[in-house]
Scaffold this active site. Structure first.
Site, short mmCIF file in Angstrom:
data_model
loop_
_atom_site.label_atom_id
_atom_site.label_comp_id
_atom_site.label_asym_id
_atom_site.label_seq_id
_atom_site.Cartn_x
_atom_site.Cartn_y
_atom_site.Cartn_z
N LYS A 1 11.75 -8.23 0.45
CA LYS A 1 10.73 -8.80 -0.42
C LYS A 1 9.58 -7.82 -0.54
O LYS A 1 8.77 -7.66 0.38
CB LYS A 1 10.19 -10.14 0.10
N THR B 1 -1.13 -12.85 8.21
CA THR B 1 0.21 -13.23 7.75
C THR B 1 1.24 -12.99 8.86
O THR B 1 2.14 -13.81 9.08
CB THR B 1 0.60 -12.44 6.48
N GLY B 2 1.10 -11.89 9.56
CA GLY B 2 2.03 -11.57 10.65
C GLY B 2 2.02 -12.66 11.71
O GLY B 2 3.08 -13.06 12.22
N CYS C 1 -2.48 1.60 6.66
CA CYS C 1 -2.58 0.88 7.93
C CYS C 1 -3.21 1.78 8.98
O CYS C 1 -3.93 1.31 9.85
CB CYS C 1 -1.20 0.43 8.38
N GLU D 1 -10.78 -4.94 9.72
CA GLU D 1 -10.11 -3.95 8.88
C GLU D 1 -10.80 -3.91 7.51
O GLU D 1 -10.98 -4.95 6.87
CB GLU D 1 -8.63 -4.32 8.71
N GLY E 1 2.50 -5.94 7.03
CA GLY E 1 1.43 -6.60 6.29
C GLY E 1 0.25 -6.87 7.19
O GLY E 1 0.09 -6.22 8.24
N ASN F 1 0.81 -1.23 0.00
CA ASN F 1 0.00 0.00 0.00
C ASN F 1 0.84 1.27 0.00
O ASN F 1 0.43 2.29 -0.57
CB ASN F 1 -0.98 -0.01 1.17
N TYR F 2 2.03 1.22 0.63
CA TYR F 2 3.00 2.32 0.58
C TYR F 2 4.38 1.70 0.48
O TYR F 2 5.14 1.71 1.46
CB TYR F 2 2.94 3.17 1.86
N GLU G 1 4.60 -5.02 11.88
CA GLU G 1 3.80 -3.81 11.68
C GLU G 1 2.56 -4.24 10.90
O GLU G 1 2.63 -4.47 9.70
CB GLU G 1 4.60 -2.77 10.91
P1 NAD Z 1 -0.24 -9.39 3.35
O1 NAD Z 1 -0.15 -9.91 4.74
O2 NAD Z 1 -1.21 -10.02 2.43
O3 NAD Z 1 1.18 -9.49 2.62
C1 NAD Z 1 2.32 -8.83 3.13
C2 NAD Z 1 3.57 -9.51 2.62
O4 NAD Z 1 3.64 -10.83 3.15
C3 NAD Z 1 3.62 -9.64 1.11
O5 NAD Z 1 4.94 -9.37 0.68
C4 NAD Z 1 3.26 -11.10 0.88
O6 NAD Z 1 3.76 -11.63 -0.32
C5 NAD Z 1 3.90 -11.75 2.10
N1 NAD Z 1 3.30 -13.04 2.50
C6 NAD Z 1 2.04 -13.50 2.27
N2 NAD Z 1 1.90 -14.73 2.83
C7 NAD Z 1 3.08 -15.05 3.42
C8 NAD Z 1 3.55 -16.16 4.18
N3 NAD Z 1 2.76 -17.21 4.44
N4 NAD Z 1 4.80 -16.13 4.65
C9 NAD Z 1 5.62 -15.08 4.42
N5 NAD Z 1 5.24 -13.99 3.70
C10 NAD Z 1 3.98 -13.98 3.21
O7 NAD Z 1 -0.50 -7.83 3.50
P2 NAD Z 1 -0.71 -6.76 2.34
O8 NAD Z 1 -2.03 -6.97 1.72
O9 NAD Z 1 0.49 -6.71 1.47
O10 NAD Z 1 -0.71 -5.39 3.15
C11 NAD Z 1 -1.85 -4.86 3.73
C12 NAD Z 1 -1.82 -5.02 5.22
O11 NAD Z 1 -0.63 -4.45 5.74
C13 NAD Z 1 -2.95 -4.31 5.92
O12 NAD Z 1 -3.44 -5.10 6.96
C14 NAD Z 1 -2.28 -3.07 6.48
O13 NAD Z 1 -2.95 -2.47 7.56
C15 NAD Z 1 -0.93 -3.58 6.83
N6 NAD Z 1 0.07 -2.51 6.92
C16 NAD Z 1 0.59 -2.18 8.14
C17 NAD Z 1 1.49 -1.13 8.26
C18 NAD Z 1 2.03 -0.70 9.60
O14 NAD Z 1 2.97 0.09 9.63
N7 NAD Z 1 1.50 -1.16 10.71
C19 NAD Z 1 1.89 -0.44 7.11
C20 NAD Z 1 1.36 -0.82 5.88
C21 NAD Z 1 0.45 -1.87 5.79
#
Ligand code: NAD
Length: 454
Positions: free
Chosen positions: A153, A208-209, A261, A358, A204, A130-131, A226
């Site tokens: 990545k 996933t986290g 986020c 969310e 992310g 997203n950013y 994060e």
């Molecule tokens: P996502 O969890 O779908 O993916 C994030 C990353 O994880 C990607 O690079 C993806 O390829 C990777 N990934 C996916 N599955 C994985 C696995 N099993 N193992 C390891 N890596 C894996 O998130 P997104 O859609 O890319 O981002 C949106 C989310 O991120 C929203 O929830 C948003 O609020 C959050 N976000 C948080 C912050 C913060 O600073 N707190 C900043 C930006 C975005």
């Protein structure tokens, strides 16, 4: 892997994803270069990162066009992102010598005590789309400043931008082996978890986290998460300029199509000004131009991921079935591309998904509250804890409320804001650990305590 433009749904290009073998080779390169980079003085590393920012600025039009093409934000917001990320990187570079150099704490006739911040080694940064610049620089800039090598990545929805970041870091003087870009989606992220990195820094979603944390726990290395948010704003009845508060909060909710986020995701308004606030908020939302991200003056454009259209539609229908009223928008736009109307819902309750999960899109629920205590209760009624804000004429009233909210950042008369000088951290399902500020510089180091007797 196809890179798809979310506005035209056309394939921009096709890129070869990494696999276990290519990732192992990239890790080998990082291993071979990490020591050499950690030996570069921090001032020199800072100069290189400042040069990186100059290069981004010199090439901003091309880079903004790439970012917009693959994730769909309006061109002006892509430029804003690159400029904002650059400003944060400069702050980090300028403060790195102060916070990362060795610190002598006390000296007596016989004993000297000092702290040395050693780099962790090779860190893995799995990032969001997203950013890509803004969330990326929070991690890879301080990690490099602290003397680490980085496997970065980018999200599969920001791959081209990730490759540009890698190329410009090398052009600025980061040795090629010190910053490697891993290409691919979740499977490649999963493969990175099998490699023995010295720390994992993830931006992310919460699901996933959580998976990453479970996996990394066994490794006994740092893991900073994060994650997402469901960030609340409370508008108290002493606000003088209701229209300007409404406009500021609407921007906080809908900027980047609500895909931030720290987007405002829930609004609570005190009864006495509720009607005036809702009227001003709706007028603001109706004033925005919606269209293709490359059109001049657009504010609402496409969502980056097609799947999110379903999430938004189901949040709206769940809310309406349970008694919510749609004041604006409410559905997908009937045209090519991932367009969803900016949507304002009232008569919402915490039984509805739109007030609990969310949304990550251009939709918002507004709820009437009677007093500060009710607002505090509702703001805290969430599994997330990234940011929270209060609009009020009275700073003390706002700070008393914010002190009771379980979130990493508190805003008074502002929202959806990040500062390089302040720690950025979540609580609960928003994650843990901090980036940015002096804390975020030190998060990529391991402190060593020296007890030196003469
Ligand atoms: P996502 O969890 O779908 O993916 C994030 C990353 O994880 C990607 O690079 C993806 O390829 C990777 N990934 C996916 N599955 C994985 C696995 N099993 N193992 C390891 N890596 C894996 O998130 P997104 O859609 O890319 O981002 C949106 C989310 O991120 C929203 O929830 C948003 O609020 C959050 N976000 C948080 C912050 C913060 O600073 N707190 C900043 C930006 C975005």
């Amino acid at each position: 892997m196809n890179i798809i433009n979310p506005a035209t749904e056309e394939i921009i290009t096709t890129i070869q994803e990494d696999n276990e073998v290519s990732l192992a080779l990239k890790f080998e390169k990082l291993k071979n270069s990490a020591k050499q980079w950690s030996a570069v003085p921090v001032k020199k590393r800072a100069e290189i990162l400042e040069k990186f920012v100059s290069l981004l600025k010199e090439n901003i039009e091309e880079l903004a066009a790439i970012l917009t093409s693959e994730m769909g934000k309006p061109m002006q917001q892509s430029r804003n992102e690159i400029n904002g990320a650059g400003a944060k990187a400069i702050w980090l570079a300028q403060h790195a010598p102060q916070y990362l150099s060795e610190e002598i704490l006390s000296v007596s006739a016989q004993m000297t005590e000092k702290i040395v911040q050693e780099p962790l080694g090779i860190i893995c940064n799995i990032s969001a789309w997203n950013y890509p610049y803004n969330v990326g620089v929070n991690i890879f800039v301080p990690a490099l400043l602290a003397g680490n090598a980085v496997m970065y990545k980018p999200s599969e929805y920001a791959t081209l931008t990730g490759l540009q970041i890698g190329a410009y870091l090398v052009a600025a003087g980061v040795p090629e082996g010190v910053f490697q870009v891993a290409i691919g989606a979740g499977e490649v992220g999963g493969a990175l978890l099998e490699i023995p990195f010295d720390g994992y820094y993830f931006t992310g979603s919460y699901p996933t986290g959580q998976k990453i944390y479970e996996h990394v726990a066994k490794k006994m290395v740092p893991c900073v998460l994060e994650l997402g948010g469901k960030d609340p704003i409370y508008v108290a009845d002493d606000v003088v300029d209701v229209a300007s508060a409404a406009a500021g909060i609407a921007d906080g909710a809908f900027y980047n199509n609500g895909q931030s986020c720290c987007s405002v995701e829930r609004i609570y308004v005190q009864s006495a000004i509720y009607d005036a606030f809702v009227e001003a908020f709706v007028a603001e939302v109706k004033s925005w131009k919606m269209g293709s991200p490359t059109e001049d003056g657009v504010y609402i454009t496409v969502l980056s991921r097609k799947a999110q259209l379903e999430v938004l539609a189901s949040q709206v229908s769940d809310a309406v079935e349970n008694g919510a009223q749609i004041l604006v928008g409410g559905k997908r736009v009937d045209r090519k591309g991932n367009y969803f109307e900016p949507t304002v819902l009232v008569n919402v309750t915490h039984d509805m998904a739109v007030m609990r999960e969310e949304s990550f899109g251009p939709i918002i629920g507004i709820m009437r509250v009677e007093n500060d205590a009710e607002a505090v209760y509702l703001m805290n009624d969430t599994a997330y804890g990234l940011t929270a804000g209060v609009y009020s004429a009275d700073q003390n009233r706002a700070e008393v409320i914010l002190a009771q909210i379980n979130a990493g950042s508190g805003y008074w008369n502002c929202c959806d804001r990040v500062s390089a000088a302040l720690p950025w951290s979540g609580r609960g399902n928003s994650g843990f650990g901090s980036t940015l500020s002096q804390i975020g510089l030190k998060t990529f180091t391991k402190p060593k305590a020296y007890h030196l007797r003469k």
